[in-house]
Structures are given as structure tokens and as C-alpha cells.
Write a protein that holds these residues in place. Sequence first.
Motif, short mmCIF file in Angstrom:
data_model
loop_
_atom_site.label_atom_id
_atom_site.label_comp_id
_atom_site.label_asym_id
_atom_site.label_seq_id
_atom_site.Cartn_x
_atom_site.Cartn_y
_atom_site.Cartn_z
N ALA A 103 0.82 -1.22 0.00
CA ALA A 103 0.00 0.00 0.00
C ALA A 103 0.85 1.27 0.00
N ARG A 104 2.16 1.14 0.21
CA ARG A 104 3.02 2.33 0.29
C ARG A 104 3.72 2.64 -1.04
N PHE A 105 3.36 1.93 -2.07
CA PHE A 105 3.90 2.20 -3.40
C PHE A 105 2.77 2.59 -4.34
N PRO A 106 3.11 3.41 -5.36
CA PRO A 106 4.39 4.03 -5.70
C PRO A 106 4.85 5.01 -4.62
N GLN A 107 6.17 5.18 -4.49
CA GLN A 107 6.74 6.09 -3.51
C GLN A 107 8.02 6.72 -4.04
N TYR A 108 8.34 7.89 -3.52
CA TYR A 108 9.57 8.56 -3.91
C TYR A 108 10.75 7.90 -3.23
N ARG A 117 7.83 2.25 -8.56
CA ARG A 117 6.81 1.25 -8.28
C ARG A 117 7.41 0.15 -7.42
N ILE A 118 6.56 -0.68 -6.85
CA ILE A 118 7.05 -1.76 -6.01
C ILE A 118 7.94 -2.71 -6.82
N ALA A 155 -4.35 -7.28 5.74
CA ALA A 155 -4.82 -7.14 7.11
C ALA A 155 -4.34 -5.84 7.76
N SER A 156 -3.60 -5.03 7.00
CA SER A 156 -3.05 -3.79 7.53
C SER A 156 -3.93 -2.61 7.12
N ALA A 157 -3.83 -1.54 7.90
CA ALA A 157 -4.55 -0.32 7.56
C ALA A 157 -3.95 0.27 6.29
N PRO A 158 -4.77 0.62 5.30
CA PRO A 158 -4.24 1.14 4.03
C PRO A 158 -3.37 2.37 4.23
N GLY A 159 -2.16 2.32 3.69
CA GLY A 159 -1.28 3.47 3.71
C GLY A 159 -0.56 3.71 5.02
N GLY A 160 -0.89 2.96 6.06
CA GLY A 160 -0.25 3.17 7.36
C GLY A 160 1.02 2.36 7.51
#
Length: 255
Positions: A103-108, A117-118, A155-160
Motif C-alpha cells: 500500500a506504500r507504493f508508488p513512492q519517492y 513502483r514496487i 490485514a493492515s490499515a491502508p497506507g499506514g
Amino acid sequence: MLRPIRRSEFALVLTAAWGSACGGGKPAPGAKVPANQVVHMSVPAESTLRNDPFSQSVRRGRALLTATRDSLPRNVDNGLRCVSCHLDDGTRAFAMPWVGVYARFPQYRSRSGKVGRIENRINDCFRRSLNGTPLAFDGDDMRDIVAYMSWLSRASAPGGRERGSGIDSIGPLLADTAKGRTAYLLTCARCHGVNGEGLVTTVAATSGTPLWGPQSFTIGAGMARIRVAAAFIHRNMPFDLPGTVDAQTAFDIAG
């Protein structure tokens, strides 16, 4: 007018206060978690995988990550696997887990100066940690690896970022390499070999990966940074007694 507190309620308040003072329950956000304290991450139940195409892709992705060199010999050129650093199939806290990472990709990425991208991040590991060649972006191998990481994140909170994401942060401390050599021989050599060559045994607790030399990660890998290696050692090593190496000794060994 305030209602008097019943004896049973008072007991509950005392119990909660005592548990908080003695480390019971979850630590406060941002609080330092002791290295010997187990942190459980939010991982989907194995029963959520069935016989559908997505589940089959997830299972194959996990197999590729746990037997990387055997499964992808054309892409790996040392003696490591993805789970050599991402412990417990990428689910162990403070061991660079893959839980929530999808959930943390795409990222700088400051290293490349680009938004990646992942798939880019996975191929960075193939180049630097596995000293190999990248996977095809649109190939089955990449698809299945990403599918596994996607499933782990469900099972994780999106983006957290859960407690235990990434790697622990300690130091920096000045490394004493003479003490580090002694500590390595006493603590690490029984699994990783006297010369860091790694040992392969039938006992999982004493099967250590190569730590330096041509069969280990390259100088460009994250684990080649002393502070990263020290944090990993402090939290996760030795494998059968994790969390028993103090921060200074971890820096000495990493140095």
C-alpha cells in the motif's frame, strides 16, 4: 454529583494502571520497543488462501521469495535468498517485513531521485542484495511476488505503517572492530562460519547465510550500511536467541 466507584471497578482501574506501568498492553505510539519484546504484525490468516488463481499466485510468489536462488538461478548470483534478510517469509517485525508495504507504493526514493513502483524496489534487491539481474516487469515471477506482498498487506490499515515496519533505529554508535571480531566469533560464527562463509545444516537455528565475500550481498545493498546491519543484529540475532545482543555489541559486529 459523582457516582462512587465500586470495589470491582477500582480493581479494574488498578489492574489497567499496573499493566501499563509494567509494559502490559501495547506501547504508546513512538515509544521504543525493547529488542527482546516480540511485536506481532497484522498478517492474513493462511485460511484466506484457497484454490483460486490469486491464491495460487500468492503461494508461488512466497515460494520464489523463500527459495530464490533455486527458483530463479538466472537472476541470483550469490548464496542468499530474499528471506535471508526479510525473516519469517517477510512477516517478522523489525526485520524489513513486507507486511503493509504494497500500500506504500508508488513512492519517492531518494536513492534514485524518482517515484518508483514496487516492482522497481524488488528489482533493486535483485541487483544489490542478490548480486543478480532484474526480473521482467510483466513476467509471471514478478507478478507472483507482488501478489504475495499484496496479500500480506490485506490485514493492515491502508497506507499506514505498523509498529515493526522497516527496521529498528539505534545509534549511531562508534564501532570497535576488535571487540566486534571477538563478539562475532562468540555469537555469530556457529551459524555463519568463522570466515563469514555461511553454513548450511539440517537445523534451521544454526543455518546461517554468507555475511561477506562473493556469496553475500554487494556493497550497494542496504545491509552493507553499518547502522542498518547493527539494527538488524540487535533486534534479530542470534537467530535462536533474538534480541540478546546489546546495541553497542551490534555496532561492533557490524563494523
